[in-house]
Design an enzyme around this catalytic site. Sequence first.
Site, PDB file in Angstrom:
ATOM      1  N   GLY A   1      20.170  -1.320  15.380  1.00 25.93           N
ATOM      2  CA  GLY A   1      19.795  -2.226  16.462  1.00 25.93           C
ATOM      3  C   GLY A   1      19.960  -3.706  16.166  1.00 25.93           C
ATOM      4  O   GLY A   1      20.202  -4.502  17.067  1.00 25.93           O
TER       5      GLY A   1
ATOM      6  N   GLU B   1      15.625  -7.907  12.065  1.00 26.45           N
ATOM      7  CA  GLU B   1      15.291  -6.701  12.834  1.00 26.45           C
ATOM      8  C   GLU B   1      15.339  -7.016  14.325  1.00 26.45           C
ATOM      9  O   GLU B   1      15.079  -8.152  14.733  1.00 26.45           O
ATOM     10  CB  GLU B   1      13.901  -6.221  12.390  1.00 26.45           C
ATOM     11  CG  GLU B   1      13.294  -5.072  13.148  1.00 26.45           C
ATOM     12  CD  GLU B   1      14.055  -3.755  13.088  1.00 26.45           C
ATOM     13  OE1 GLU B   1      15.268  -3.779  13.372  1.00 26.45           O
ATOM     14  OE2 GLU B   1      13.431  -2.722  12.816  1.00 26.45           O
ATOM     15  N   ASP B   2      15.664  -6.018  15.125  1.00 28.18           N
ATOM     16  CA  ASP B   2      15.717  -6.241  16.567  1.00 28.18           C
ATOM     17  C   ASP B   2      14.318  -6.412  17.160  1.00 28.18           C
ATOM     18  O   ASP B   2      14.040  -7.387  17.840  1.00 28.18           O
ATOM     19  CB  ASP B   2      16.519  -5.134  17.288  1.00 28.18           C
ATOM     20  CG  ASP B   2      16.048  -3.716  16.960  1.00 28.18           C
ATOM     21  OD1 ASP B   2      15.071  -3.544  16.202  1.00 28.18           O
ATOM     22  OD2 ASP B   2      16.670  -2.761  17.468  1.00 28.18           O
TER      23      ASP B   2
ATOM     24  N   ASP C   1       7.588  -3.762  16.533  1.00 29.26           N
ATOM     25  CA  ASP C   1       6.811  -3.008  17.520  1.00 29.26           C
ATOM     26  C   ASP C   1       5.484  -2.592  16.869  1.00 29.26           C
ATOM     27  O   ASP C   1       4.580  -3.423  16.753  1.00 29.26           O
ATOM     28  CB  ASP C   1       7.671  -1.823  17.975  1.00 29.26           C
ATOM     29  CG  ASP C   1       7.084  -1.031  19.118  1.00 29.26           C
ATOM     30  OD1 ASP C   1       6.400  -1.614  19.966  1.00 29.26           O
ATOM     31  OD2 ASP C   1       7.325   0.187  19.184  1.00 29.26           O
TER      32      ASP C   1
ATOM     33  N   LYS D   1       6.461  -7.268  19.900  1.00 26.49           N
ATOM     34  CA  LYS D   1       5.499  -6.686  20.852  1.00 26.49           C
ATOM     35  C   LYS D   1       4.143  -6.613  20.146  1.00 26.49           C
ATOM     36  O   LYS D   1       3.767  -5.551  19.633  1.00 26.49           O
ATOM     37  CB  LYS D   1       5.919  -5.264  21.250  1.00 26.49           C
ATOM     38  CG  LYS D   1       7.203  -5.127  22.021  1.00 26.49           C
ATOM     39  CD  LYS D   1       7.329  -3.673  22.490  1.00 26.49           C
ATOM     40  CE  LYS D   1       8.734  -3.299  22.846  1.00 26.49           C
ATOM     41  NZ  LYS D   1       8.873  -1.842  23.117  1.00 26.49           N
TER      42      LYS D   1
ATOM     43  N   PHE E   1       9.714  -1.365  27.524  1.00 26.43           N
ATOM     44  CA  PHE E   1      10.820  -0.780  26.764  1.00 26.43           C
ATOM     45  C   PHE E   1      12.113  -1.459  27.183  1.00 26.43           C
ATOM     46  O   PHE E   1      12.484  -1.472  28.352  1.00 26.43           O
ATOM     47  CB  PHE E   1      10.915   0.736  26.951  1.00 26.43           C
ATOM     48  CG  PHE E   1      11.715   1.371  25.849  1.00 26.43           C
ATOM     49  CD1 PHE E   1      11.108   1.704  24.643  1.00 26.43           C
ATOM     50  CD2 PHE E   1      13.076   1.577  25.991  1.00 26.43           C
ATOM     51  CE1 PHE E   1      11.851   2.250  23.602  1.00 26.43           C
ATOM     52  CE2 PHE E   1      13.834   2.115  24.947  1.00 26.43           C
ATOM     53  CZ  PHE E   1      13.220   2.460  23.762  1.00 26.43           C
ATOM     54  N   VAL E   2      12.777  -2.061  26.207  1.00 25.50           N
ATOM     55  CA  VAL E   2      13.971  -2.847  26.497  1.00 25.50           C
ATOM     56  C   VAL E   2      15.215  -2.221  25.870  1.00 25.50           C
ATOM     57  O   VAL E   2      15.129  -1.488  24.887  1.00 25.50           O
ATOM     58  CB  VAL E   2      13.818  -4.306  26.004  1.00 25.50           C
ATOM     59  CG1 VAL E   2      12.715  -5.019  26.764  1.00 25.50           C
ATOM     60  CG2 VAL E   2      13.559  -4.346  24.508  1.00 25.50           C
TER      61      VAL E   2
ATOM     62  N   ARG F   1      23.454  -0.071  23.693  1.00 30.46           N
ATOM     63  CA  ARG F   1      23.431  -1.088  22.637  1.00 30.46           C
ATOM     64  C   ARG F   1      24.410  -2.214  22.905  1.00 30.46           C
ATOM     65  O   ARG F   1      24.234  -3.332  22.449  1.00 30.46           O
ATOM     66  CB  ARG F   1      23.763  -0.467  21.273  1.00 30.46           C
ATOM     67  CG  ARG F   1      22.707   0.490  20.734  1.00 30.46           C
ATOM     68  CD  ARG F   1      23.005   0.799  19.267  1.00 30.46           C
ATOM     69  NE  ARG F   1      22.289   1.949  18.752  1.00 30.46           N
ATOM     70  CZ  ARG F   1      21.040   1.927  18.262  1.00 30.46           C
ATOM     71  NH1 ARG F   1      20.356   0.801  18.253  1.00 30.46           N
ATOM     72  NH2 ARG F   1      20.487   3.011  17.795  1.00 30.46           N
TER      73      ARG F   1
HETATM   74  P1  IMP Z   1       8.226  -0.159  14.653  1.00 26.49           P
HETATM   75  O1  IMP Z   1       8.349   0.524  13.331  1.00 26.49           O
HETATM   76  O2  IMP Z   1       7.304   0.564  15.586  1.00 26.49           O
HETATM   77  O3  IMP Z   1       7.892  -1.619  14.556  1.00 26.49           O
HETATM   78  O4  IMP Z   1       9.585   0.078  15.358  1.00 26.49           O
HETATM   79  C1  IMP Z   1      10.582  -0.780  15.403  1.00 26.49           C
HETATM   80  C2  IMP Z   1      11.796  -0.058  15.949  1.00 26.49           C
HETATM   81  O5  IMP Z   1      11.490   0.738  17.103  1.00 26.49           O
HETATM   82  C3  IMP Z   1      12.788  -1.081  16.393  1.00 26.49           C
HETATM   83  O6  IMP Z   1      13.642  -1.435  15.359  1.00 26.49           O
HETATM   84  C4  IMP Z   1      13.516  -0.323  17.479  1.00 26.49           C
HETATM   85  O7  IMP Z   1      14.555   0.432  16.898  1.00 26.49           O
HETATM   86  C5  IMP Z   1      12.513   0.624  18.054  1.00 26.49           C
HETATM   87  N1  IMP Z   1      11.972   0.080  19.306  1.00 26.49           N
HETATM   88  C6  IMP Z   1      10.728  -0.377  19.536  1.00 26.49           C
HETATM   89  N2  IMP Z   1      10.587  -0.816  20.789  1.00 26.49           N
HETATM   90  C7  IMP Z   1      11.794  -0.645  21.376  1.00 26.49           C
HETATM   91  C8  IMP Z   1      12.304  -0.945  22.694  1.00 26.49           C
HETATM   92  O8  IMP Z   1      11.626  -1.475  23.584  1.00 26.49           O
HETATM   93  N3  IMP Z   1      13.600  -0.630  22.910  1.00 26.49           N
HETATM   94  C9  IMP Z   1      14.402  -0.081  21.959  1.00 26.49           C
HETATM   95  N4  IMP Z   1      13.985   0.204  20.726  1.00 26.49           N
HETATM   96  C10 IMP Z   1      12.675  -0.077  20.436  1.00 26.49           C
HETATM   97 MG    MG Z   2      15.723  -0.557  15.147  1.00 31.29          MG
END
Ligand code: IMP
Ligand code: MG
Length: 181
Positions: A46, A101-102, A105, A133, A154-155, A167
């Site tokens: 991502g 990182e994208d 979350d 987020k 969710f984006v 993507r």
């Molecule tokens: P975390 O470990 O929960 O912080 O997850 C981060 C990863 O979840 C990001 O790198 C994304 O790949 C995925 N992710 C979280 N929210 C979204 C979203 O809104 N759209 C797409 N991917 C997401």
């Molecule tokens: Mg990711």
Amino acid sequence: MATMTYQGLEVLYSRQQIAERVAEMGAQITRDLNGERLVMIGVLKGAAPFLADLARAIQADATFDFVAVSSYGSGQRSSGAVKLIKDLDQPIEGKNVLVVEDILDTGLTLAYLRKLFLQQHPRTLRIAALLDKPSRRIENINADYVGFSIPNLFVIGYGMDYAERYRNLPDICLMPPSPGE
Ligand code: IMP
Ligand code: MG
């Protein structure tokens, strides 16, 4: 009316807004580096478009590396366990590291990576996340550089996927709710 893409998706941040914010982030990172070298570590897949644009907004002697992780569990629900699928190619001991990182979350992914990278004793370790987020956070972790802070939406697009699709959208768009939800 909200701006729509050719696929009828609602645009949350346009390519112009992304470019402006990424330029600002690059300028800030350049200032903070104080002329030192940088290793940019992208989290596949991502973060690839963001890393490519951010790197060109940073004026420093920079190299790239990439890691890939997967979280156990299916669909959008993660079990919380993160697994490393692709490790770094080069050691980062003594280096200025920027993890790119994208989305930040729940924070599970970046908390796992931060711990992993700190074991290698980089000189500095900072995190750049295009989107944040904060309301979703489980782990106590924050990014040093955040593009946009968003609510629990969710984006897709600009690297971000839904089931590996979207993507390549140039804008950050909202994922439409599926029928029945
Ligand atoms: P975390 O470990 O929960 O912080 O997850 C981060 C990863 O979840 C990001 O790198 C994304 O790949 C995925 N992710 C979280 N929210 C979204 C979203 O809104 N759209 C797409 N991917 C997401
Ligand atoms: Mg990711």
